[in-house]
Design an enzyme around this catalytic site. Structure first.
Site, PDB file in Angstrom:
ATOM      1  N   LEU A 163      49.378  64.063  48.002  1.00  0.00           N
ATOM      2  CA  LEU A 163      49.565  63.267  46.792  1.00  0.00           C
ATOM      3  C   LEU A 163      48.820  61.951  46.932  1.00  0.00           C
ATOM      4  O   LEU A 163      48.275  61.416  45.971  1.00  0.00           O
ATOM      5  CB  LEU A 163      51.069  62.999  46.640  1.00  0.00           C
ATOM      6  N   TYR A 209      68.138  69.282  49.309  1.00  0.00           N
ATOM      7  CA  TYR A 209      67.188  69.415  50.420  1.00  0.00           C
ATOM      8  C   TYR A 209      67.527  70.647  51.257  1.00  0.00           C
ATOM      9  O   TYR A 209      66.653  71.474  51.555  1.00  0.00           O
ATOM     10  CB  TYR A 209      67.233  68.151  51.279  1.00  0.00           C
ATOM     11  N   THR A 262      59.437  60.073  61.953  1.00  0.00           N
ATOM     12  CA  THR A 262      58.343  59.905  60.977  1.00  0.00           C
ATOM     13  C   THR A 262      58.840  58.981  59.867  1.00  0.00           C
ATOM     14  O   THR A 262      60.040  58.674  59.808  1.00  0.00           O
ATOM     15  CB  THR A 262      57.950  61.255  60.330  1.00  0.00           C
TER      16      THR A 262
HETATM   17  N1  LIG Z   1      60.902  64.000  59.647  1.00  0.00           N
HETATM   18  C1  LIG Z   1      61.905  64.822  59.878  1.00  0.00           C
HETATM   19  O1  LIG Z   1      62.888  64.465  60.560  1.00  0.00           O
HETATM   20  C2  LIG Z   1      61.893  66.227  59.327  1.00  0.00           C
HETATM   21  C3  LIG Z   1      62.930  67.093  59.701  1.00  0.00           C
HETATM   22  C4  LIG Z   1      62.946  68.385  59.199  1.00  0.00           C
HETATM   23  C5  LIG Z   1      61.942  68.809  58.348  1.00  0.00           C
HETATM   24  N2  LIG Z   1      60.937  67.953  57.999  1.00  0.00           N
HETATM   25  C6  LIG Z   1      59.921  68.462  57.083  1.00  0.00           C
HETATM   26  O2  LIG Z   1      58.625  68.273  57.621  1.00  0.00           O
HETATM   27  C7  LIG Z   1      57.699  68.039  56.549  1.00  0.00           C
HETATM   28  C8  LIG Z   1      56.929  66.764  56.838  1.00  0.00           C
HETATM   29  O3  LIG Z   1      57.848  65.695  56.927  1.00  0.00           O
HETATM   30  P1  LIG Z   1      57.423  64.247  57.460  1.00  0.00           P
HETATM   31  O4  LIG Z   1      58.566  63.728  58.233  1.00  0.00           O
HETATM   32  O5  LIG Z   1      56.088  64.328  58.065  1.00  0.00           O
HETATM   33  O6  LIG Z   1      57.379  63.450  56.062  1.00  0.00           O
HETATM   34  P2  LIG Z   1      56.483  62.241  55.575  1.00  0.00           P
HETATM   35  O7  LIG Z   1      57.244  61.611  54.464  1.00  0.00           O
HETATM   36  O8  LIG Z   1      56.056  61.402  56.726  1.00  0.00           O
HETATM   37  O9  LIG Z   1      55.187  62.961  54.976  1.00  0.00           O
HETATM   38  C9  LIG Z   1      55.272  63.779  53.833  1.00  0.00           C
HETATM   39  C10 LIG Z   1      53.900  63.884  53.202  1.00  0.00           C
HETATM   40  O10 LIG Z   1      54.010  64.763  52.071  1.00  0.00           O
HETATM   41  C11 LIG Z   1      53.295  64.193  50.986  1.00  0.00           C
HETATM   42  N3  LIG Z   1      53.838  64.668  49.713  1.00  0.00           N
HETATM   43  C12 LIG Z   1      55.075  64.435  49.198  1.00  0.00           C
HETATM   44  N4  LIG Z   1      55.195  64.997  47.988  1.00  0.00           N
HETATM   45  C13 LIG Z   1      54.024  65.625  47.731  1.00  0.00           C
HETATM   46  C14 LIG Z   1      53.520  66.373  46.644  1.00  0.00           C
HETATM   47  N5  LIG Z   1      54.256  66.605  45.542  1.00  0.00           N
HETATM   48  N6  LIG Z   1      52.257  66.867  46.709  1.00  0.00           N
HETATM   49  C15 LIG Z   1      51.488  66.623  47.801  1.00  0.00           C
HETATM   50  N7  LIG Z   1      51.904  65.911  48.868  1.00  0.00           N
HETATM   51  C16 LIG Z   1      53.156  65.410  48.836  1.00  0.00           C
HETATM   52  C17 LIG Z   1      53.459  62.680  51.162  1.00  0.00           C
HETATM   53  O11 LIG Z   1      52.473  61.947  50.455  1.00  0.00           O
HETATM   54  C18 LIG Z   1      53.361  62.533  52.679  1.00  0.00           C
HETATM   55  O12 LIG Z   1      52.027  62.352  53.092  1.00  0.00           O
HETATM   56  C19 LIG Z   1      58.522  68.002  55.267  1.00  0.00           C
HETATM   57  O13 LIG Z   1      58.467  69.252  54.637  1.00  0.00           O
HETATM   58  C20 LIG Z   1      59.920  67.713  55.767  1.00  0.00           C
HETATM   59  O14 LIG Z   1      60.914  68.182  54.894  1.00  0.00           O
HETATM   60  C21 LIG Z   1      60.882  66.671  58.473  1.00  0.00           C
END
Ligand SMILES: NC(=O)c1ccc[n+]([C@@H]2O[C@H](COP(=O)([O-])OP(=O)(O)OC[C@H]3O[C@@H](n4cnc5c(N)ncnc54)[C@H](O)[C@@H]3O)[C@@H](O)[C@H]2O)c1
Length: 252
Positions: A42, A158, A193
């Site tokens: 995004l 979620y 993150t």
């Molecule tokens: N961080 C955690 O503890 C954790 C735990 C379990 C699962 N996850 C999953 O891992 C994945 C990455 O998480 P993260 O911690 O790196 O998050 P983050 O917020 O650091 O990064 C998420 C990225 O997704 C992009 N994004 C959001 N909505 C979007 C859209 N509609 N179109 C395109 N891009 C979009 C954002 O711009 C960002 O760059 C996610 O799916 C999250 O649910 C994370």
């Protein structure tokens, strides 16, 4: 050659959510291992150009069918019509909201980004992989929230959206497996993150750590290593499965 770098001939990776957190770490690690990487996010520049790691990021809203189509057309142009070898779909959102306070609109937002986005990105990639007949690897991002309720930070939409990702991946693995496309899921625990919201008070932080056998948060790089394994031929017989990267939390 590092075994996680795929094969010499085929190592083109699309990483969604490449501007932050796990997506950023995956894109950077892949690039350092010799993959050609295109990010979709995004958050992208008006005039996309390779960054310091050689990664170019095209704008894409993964909830929007037209936006996903246009983004993958840009990928096609950048790679001269060659299909991705691997897609690692990291883009997603987290919302902390009690179930009885969650509105239909809030539900739709989270489920659209996390579940619908997964289908749109996976299908766009698979269409290209199926056309070339070379197969490929699709990795989707679930969460420990898919298998464990959380009393401390309730997040009904979620959790449900991440459960849907697991079901979707199993279906895609069966639909596309006979044609050489593997689809797997990474289920992170609490990863350090920008998405992570557990760093509030020291007391809350300590409670979170007590639920994790590793007694620490995971790093985005530790999740990225598993994503690279699933993208590479090291995992050639791994399909339709979920790999937890959670310091043992889902086992506790
Ligand atoms: N961080 C955690 O503890 C954790 C735990 C379990 C699962 N996850 C999953 O891992 C994945 C990455 O998480 P993260 O911690 O790196 O998050 P983050 O917020 O650091 O990064 C998420 C990225 O997704 C992009 N994004 C959001 N909505 C979007 C859209 N509609 N179109 C395109 N891009 C979009 C954002 O711009 C960002 O760059 C996610 O799916 C999250 O649910 C994370």
């Amino acid at each position: 050659m590092n075994p996680l770098s795929g094969t010499r001939a085929e190592r083109r990776m699309v990483v969604t959510g490449s501007r932050s957190g796990i997506g950023r770490a995956t894109a950077t690690l892949a690039a350092s291992l010799g993959w050609t990487v295109i990010g979709l996010d995004l958050v992208a520049d008006d005039q996309p150009a390779p960054d310091g790691d050689g990664i170019i990021t095209f704008p894409c809203d993964i909830t929007d069918e037209l936006s996903v189509r246009r983004a993958f057309e840009q990928v096609d142009r950048a790679w001269g019509g060659q299909a991705p070898t691997a897609v690692v779909h990291c883009a997603g959102v987290y919302r902390f909201k009690a179930a009885i306070e969650t509105t239909a609109a809030e539900w739709d937002t989270v489920v659209d980004i996390n579940a619908r986005g997964s289908l749109l990105v996976a299908a766009a990639a698979a269409r290209r992989m199926l056309t070339t007949g070379d197969g490929g690897s699709v990795t989707l991002m679930s969460s420990i929230a898919a298998v464990r309720g959380d009393g401390g930070e309730p997040s009904a939409a979620y959790s449900a959206s991440k459960g849907a990702v697991v079901s979707l991946a199993r279906q895609l693995a069966v639909e596309w497996g006979p044609r050489g496309i593997r689809c797997n899921v990474v289920a992170p625990g609490v990863i350090d993150t920008p998405m992570t919201t557990v760093s509030g008070t020291p007391e809350i932080f300590d409670q979170v750590l007590q639920r994790i056998p590793a007694r620490r948060l995971g790093s985005a790089e530790e999740v990225a290593q598993v994503c690279l394994f699933l993208a590479s031929e090291q995992s050639s017989y791994v399909n339709g499965t979920v790999i937890a990267v959670d310091g043992g939390q889902s086992a506790s």
